[in-house]
Scaffold this motif. Sequence first.
Motif, PDB file in Angstrom:
ATOM      1  N   TYR A  14       0.838  -1.212   0.000  1.00  0.00           N
ATOM      2  CA  TYR A  14       0.000   0.000   0.000  1.00  0.00           C
ATOM      3  C   TYR A  14       0.872   1.260   0.000  1.00  0.00           C
ATOM      4  CZ  TYR A  14      -3.207   3.603   1.550  1.00  0.00           C
ATOM      5  OH  TYR A  14      -3.922   4.769   1.646  1.00  0.00           O
ATOM      6  N   VAL A  15       1.854   1.280   0.871  1.00  0.00           N
ATOM      7  CA  VAL A  15       2.712   2.468   1.007  1.00  0.00           C
ATOM      8  C   VAL A  15       3.564   2.673  -0.245  1.00  0.00           C
ATOM      9  CG1 VAL A  15       4.637   3.468   2.315  1.00  0.00           C
ATOM     10  CG2 VAL A  15       2.781   2.304   3.518  1.00  0.00           C
ATOM     11  N   LEU A  16       4.192   1.602  -0.725  1.00  0.00           N
ATOM     12  CA  LEU A  16       5.184   1.741  -1.797  1.00  0.00           C
ATOM     13  C   LEU A  16       4.561   1.811  -3.197  1.00  0.00           C
ATOM     14  CD1 LEU A  16       7.879  -0.684  -0.382  1.00  0.00           C
ATOM     15  CD2 LEU A  16       7.931   1.822  -0.365  1.00  0.00           C
ATOM     16  N   ARG A  17       3.282   1.376  -3.302  1.00  0.00           N
ATOM     17  CA  ARG A  17       2.619   1.446  -4.615  1.00  0.00           C
ATOM     18  C   ARG A  17       1.637   2.617  -4.709  1.00  0.00           C
ATOM     19  NH1 ARG A  17       0.388  -4.732  -5.302  1.00  0.00           N
ATOM     20  NH2 ARG A  17       2.378  -5.747  -5.771  1.00  0.00           N
ATOM     21  N   HIS A  18       0.912   2.832  -3.608  1.00  0.00           N
ATOM     22  CA  HIS A  18      -0.271   3.690  -3.724  1.00  0.00           C
ATOM     23  C   HIS A  18      -0.232   4.985  -2.911  1.00  0.00           C
ATOM     24  CE1 HIS A  18      -1.842   0.218  -5.743  1.00  0.00           C
ATOM     25  NE2 HIS A  18      -1.858  -0.513  -4.641  1.00  0.00           N
ATOM     26  N   ASP A  19       0.230   4.920  -1.661  1.00  0.00           N
ATOM     27  CA  ASP A  19       0.052   6.093  -0.799  1.00  0.00           C
ATOM     28  C   ASP A  19       1.182   6.304   0.209  1.00  0.00           C
ATOM     29  OD1 ASP A  19      -1.068   8.309   0.346  1.00  0.00           O
ATOM     30  OD2 ASP A  19      -2.824   7.284   1.177  1.00  0.00           O
ATOM     31  N   PRO A  20       2.383   6.606  -0.294  1.00  0.00           N
ATOM     32  CA  PRO A  20       3.506   6.848   0.626  1.00  0.00           C
ATOM     33  C   PRO A  20       3.232   8.023   1.571  1.00  0.00           C
ATOM     34  CG  PRO A  20       4.100   7.447  -1.636  1.00  0.00           C
ATOM     35  CD  PRO A  20       2.794   6.736  -1.696  1.00  0.00           C
ATOM     36  N   GLN A  21       2.460   9.013   1.071  1.00  0.00           N
ATOM     37  CA  GLN A  21       2.187  10.206   1.887  1.00  0.00           C
ATOM     38  C   GLN A  21       1.453   9.880   3.176  1.00  0.00           C
ATOM     39  OE1 GLN A  21       0.244  13.246  -0.378  1.00  0.00           O
ATOM     40  NE2 GLN A  21       2.147  13.819  -1.429  1.00  0.00           N
ATOM     41  N   SER A  22       0.629   8.823   3.146  1.00  0.00           N
ATOM     42  CA  SER A  22      -0.114   8.430   4.346  1.00  0.00           C
ATOM     43  C   SER A  22       0.853   8.103   5.482  1.00  0.00           C
ATOM     44  CB  SER A  22      -0.990   7.212   4.050  1.00  0.00           C
ATOM     45  OG  SER A  22      -0.168   6.097   3.730  1.00  0.00           O
ATOM     46  N   HIS A  23       2.093   7.776   5.129  1.00  0.00           N
ATOM     47  CA  HIS A  23       3.105   7.446   6.135  1.00  0.00           C
ATOM     48  C   HIS A  23       4.218   8.495   6.162  1.00  0.00           C
ATOM     49  CE1 HIS A  23       0.872   3.754   6.027  1.00  0.00           C
ATOM     50  NE2 HIS A  23       1.586   3.261   7.014  1.00  0.00           N
ATOM     51  N   GLY A  24       3.934   9.674   5.604  1.00  0.00           N
ATOM     52  CA  GLY A  24       4.918  10.761   5.628  1.00  0.00           C
ATOM     53  C   GLY A  24       6.114  10.497   4.734  1.00  0.00           C
ATOM     54  N   LEU A  25       5.941   9.628   3.736  1.00  0.00           N
ATOM     55  CA  LEU A  25       7.063   9.268   2.862  1.00  0.00           C
ATOM     56  C   LEU A  25       6.821   9.786   1.449  1.00  0.00           C
ATOM     57  CD1 LEU A  25       7.369   5.548   4.034  1.00  0.00           C
ATOM     58  CD2 LEU A  25       8.876   7.429   4.686  1.00  0.00           C
ATOM     59  N   THR A  26       7.912   9.947   0.697  1.00  0.00           N
ATOM     60  CA  THR A  26       7.824  10.336  -0.706  1.00  0.00           C
ATOM     61  C   THR A  26       8.705   9.388  -1.498  1.00  0.00           C
ATOM     62  OG1 THR A  26       7.724  12.620   0.059  1.00  0.00           O
ATOM     63  CG2 THR A  26       8.047  12.296  -2.295  1.00  0.00           C
ATOM     64  N   LEU A  27       8.196   8.866  -2.611  1.00  0.00           N
ATOM     65  CA  LEU A  27       9.025   8.011  -3.459  1.00  0.00           C
ATOM     66  C   LEU A  27       9.948   8.894  -4.286  1.00  0.00           C
ATOM     67  CD1 LEU A  27       6.383   5.512  -4.953  1.00  0.00           C
ATOM     68  CD2 LEU A  27       7.448   5.514  -2.678  1.00  0.00           C
ATOM     69  N   ASP A  28      11.171   8.435  -4.546  1.00  0.00           N
ATOM     70  CA  ASP A  28      12.012   9.181  -5.488  1.00  0.00           C
ATOM     71  C   ASP A  28      11.561   8.834  -6.908  1.00  0.00           C
ATOM     72  OD1 ASP A  28      13.281   6.898  -6.427  1.00  0.00           O
ATOM     73  OD2 ASP A  28      15.207   7.319  -5.475  1.00  0.00           O
ATOM     74  N   ALA A  29      12.245   9.395  -7.911  1.00  0.00           N
ATOM     75  CA  ALA A  29      11.761   9.259  -9.296  1.00  0.00           C
ATOM     76  C   ALA A  29      11.623   7.805  -9.733  1.00  0.00           C
ATOM     77  CB  ALA A  29      12.714   9.991 -10.241  1.00  0.00           C
ATOM     78  N   GLU A  30      12.441   6.924  -9.135  1.00  0.00           N
ATOM     79  CA  GLU A  30      12.396   5.509  -9.517  1.00  0.00           C
ATOM     80  C   GLU A  30      11.651   4.650  -8.509  1.00  0.00           C
ATOM     81  OE1 GLU A  30      16.568   4.860 -10.024  1.00  0.00           O
ATOM     82  OE2 GLU A  30      16.446   5.272 -12.175  1.00  0.00           O
ATOM     83  N   GLY A  31      10.938   5.312  -7.604  1.00  0.00           N
ATOM     84  CA  GLY A  31      10.062   4.580  -6.692  1.00  0.00           C
ATOM     85  C   GLY A  31      10.687   4.147  -5.380  1.00  0.00           C
ATOM     86  N   TRP A  32      11.928   4.576  -5.121  1.00  0.00           N
ATOM     87  CA  TRP A  32      12.619   4.137  -3.904  1.00  0.00           C
ATOM     88  C   TRP A  32      12.261   4.995  -2.688  1.00  0.00           C
ATOM     89  CZ3 TRP A  32      15.337  -0.267  -4.316  1.00  0.00           C
ATOM     90  CH2 TRP A  32      15.951  -0.587  -5.533  1.00  0.00           C
ATOM     91  N   VAL A  33      12.250   4.365  -1.501  1.00  0.00           N
ATOM     92  CA  VAL A  33      12.304   5.101  -0.230  1.00  0.00           C
ATOM     93  C   VAL A  33      13.388   4.439   0.625  1.00  0.00           C
ATOM     94  CG1 VAL A  33       9.840   5.707  -0.220  1.00  0.00           C
ATOM     95  CG2 VAL A  33      10.600   3.704   1.036  1.00  0.00           C
ATOM     96  N   SER A  34      13.891   5.179   1.604  1.00  0.00           N
ATOM     97  CA  SER A  34      14.904   4.598   2.471  1.00  0.00           C
ATOM     98  C   SER A  34      14.249   3.565   3.389  1.00  0.00           C
ATOM     99  CB  SER A  34      15.599   5.716   3.251  1.00  0.00           C
ATOM    100  OG  SER A  34      15.498   5.488   4.634  1.00  0.00           O
ATOM    101  N   LEU A  35      14.929   2.427   3.551  1.00  0.00           N
ATOM    102  CA  LEU A  35      14.433   1.357   4.432  1.00  0.00           C
ATOM    103  C   LEU A  35      14.233   1.885   5.848  1.00  0.00           C
ATOM    104  CD1 LEU A  35      16.438  -1.914   3.691  1.00  0.00           C
ATOM    105  CD2 LEU A  35      13.971  -1.751   4.001  1.00  0.00           C
ATOM    106  N   LYS A  36      15.161   2.704   6.286  1.00  0.00           N
ATOM    107  CA  LYS A  36      15.085   3.243   7.651  1.00  0.00           C
ATOM    108  C   LYS A  36      13.845   4.111   7.830  1.00  0.00           C
ATOM    109  CE  LYS A  36      19.591   2.927   9.644  1.00  0.00           C
ATOM    110  NZ  LYS A  36      20.153   2.034   8.574  1.00  0.00           N
ATOM    111  N   ASP A  37      13.543   4.952   6.834  1.00  0.00           N
ATOM    112  CA  ASP A  37      12.359   5.823   6.914  1.00  0.00           C
ATOM    113  C   ASP A  37      11.076   4.989   6.912  1.00  0.00           C
ATOM    114  OD1 ASP A  37      14.106   7.905   6.870  1.00  0.00           O
ATOM    115  OD2 ASP A  37      13.630   8.580   4.834  1.00  0.00           O
ATOM    116  N   LEU A  38      11.038   3.957   6.068  1.00  0.00           N
ATOM    117  CA  LEU A  38       9.848   3.104   6.022  1.00  0.00           C
ATOM    118  C   LEU A  38       9.662   2.397   7.364  1.00  0.00           C
ATOM    119  CD1 LEU A  38       7.487   1.720   4.572  1.00  0.00           C
ATOM    120  CD2 LEU A  38       9.100   0.009   3.716  1.00  0.00           C
ATOM    121  N   LEU A  39      10.751   1.883   7.900  1.00  0.00           N
ATOM    122  CA  LEU A  39      10.703   1.187   9.194  1.00  0.00           C
ATOM    123  C   LEU A  39      10.192   2.120  10.300  1.00  0.00           C
ATOM    124  CD1 LEU A  39      11.449  -1.577  10.319  1.00  0.00           C
ATOM    125  CD2 LEU A  39      13.753  -0.721  10.742  1.00  0.00           C
TER     126      LEU A  39
END
Length: 182
Positions: A14-39
Amino acid sequence: MEKHLVQLSKTMAYVLRHDPQSHGLTLDAEGWVSLKDLLAALRQQRSYWATLKEADLLAVLEQSEKQRFEVRNGKIRAYYGHSVPTKVEKQPVTPPEILYHGTTPQAANLIKGRGLSPMKRQYVHLSADEETAMVVARRRTNHPIILKVHARKAEANGVRFYLGNDMVWLAEPIPSDYIQFG
Ligand code: HQG
């Protein structure tokens, strides 16, 4: 997959495909987020995730029957399935001659007229083989229809294809001229 990891896997998708903002995250241009931030975001979401570890996220990748997430250089992204408004950047890749799309009888009828559309996602999703397409179709119907996509021909006529994981291909909309219906 161990039961307690199923909910975690769904939330990661859900977070990495659809709604990173719901968790205060932003995907970079290629869809990556930092593992630490996601955790950190997941630890705050549920009390029983308060002590979640990187190893739990990696266990989801190891135990899943589908390859949904990629981890590299301390970052994580979804291989496919995105619906975030900004299209994840992908490099076009020449596809095999034939790819497959598993769907419902009702959708197959519509696809005959309009071709394959990404619908709510950023890209059309295709399968590398018929068995995988069958699994995709069975999520929605007991009467799977497997469409044969003449991918190489479509590419030669300007349709771009991209790699998801080893079994999932992505594409721009595919006109019905390149689709074989039974
Ligand atoms: C259909 C899962 C009407 C299309 C799977 C499909 C896959 C049309 C639905 C991945 C249409 C979209 C993606 C048109 C296409 N008119 N219906 N013109 N064009 N459709 O879920 O391919 O478990 O977005 O046939 O296994 O089913 O989440 O795509 O039925 O790999 O990791 O519109 O998601 O993986 O549905 O599945 P979806 P999909 P996960």
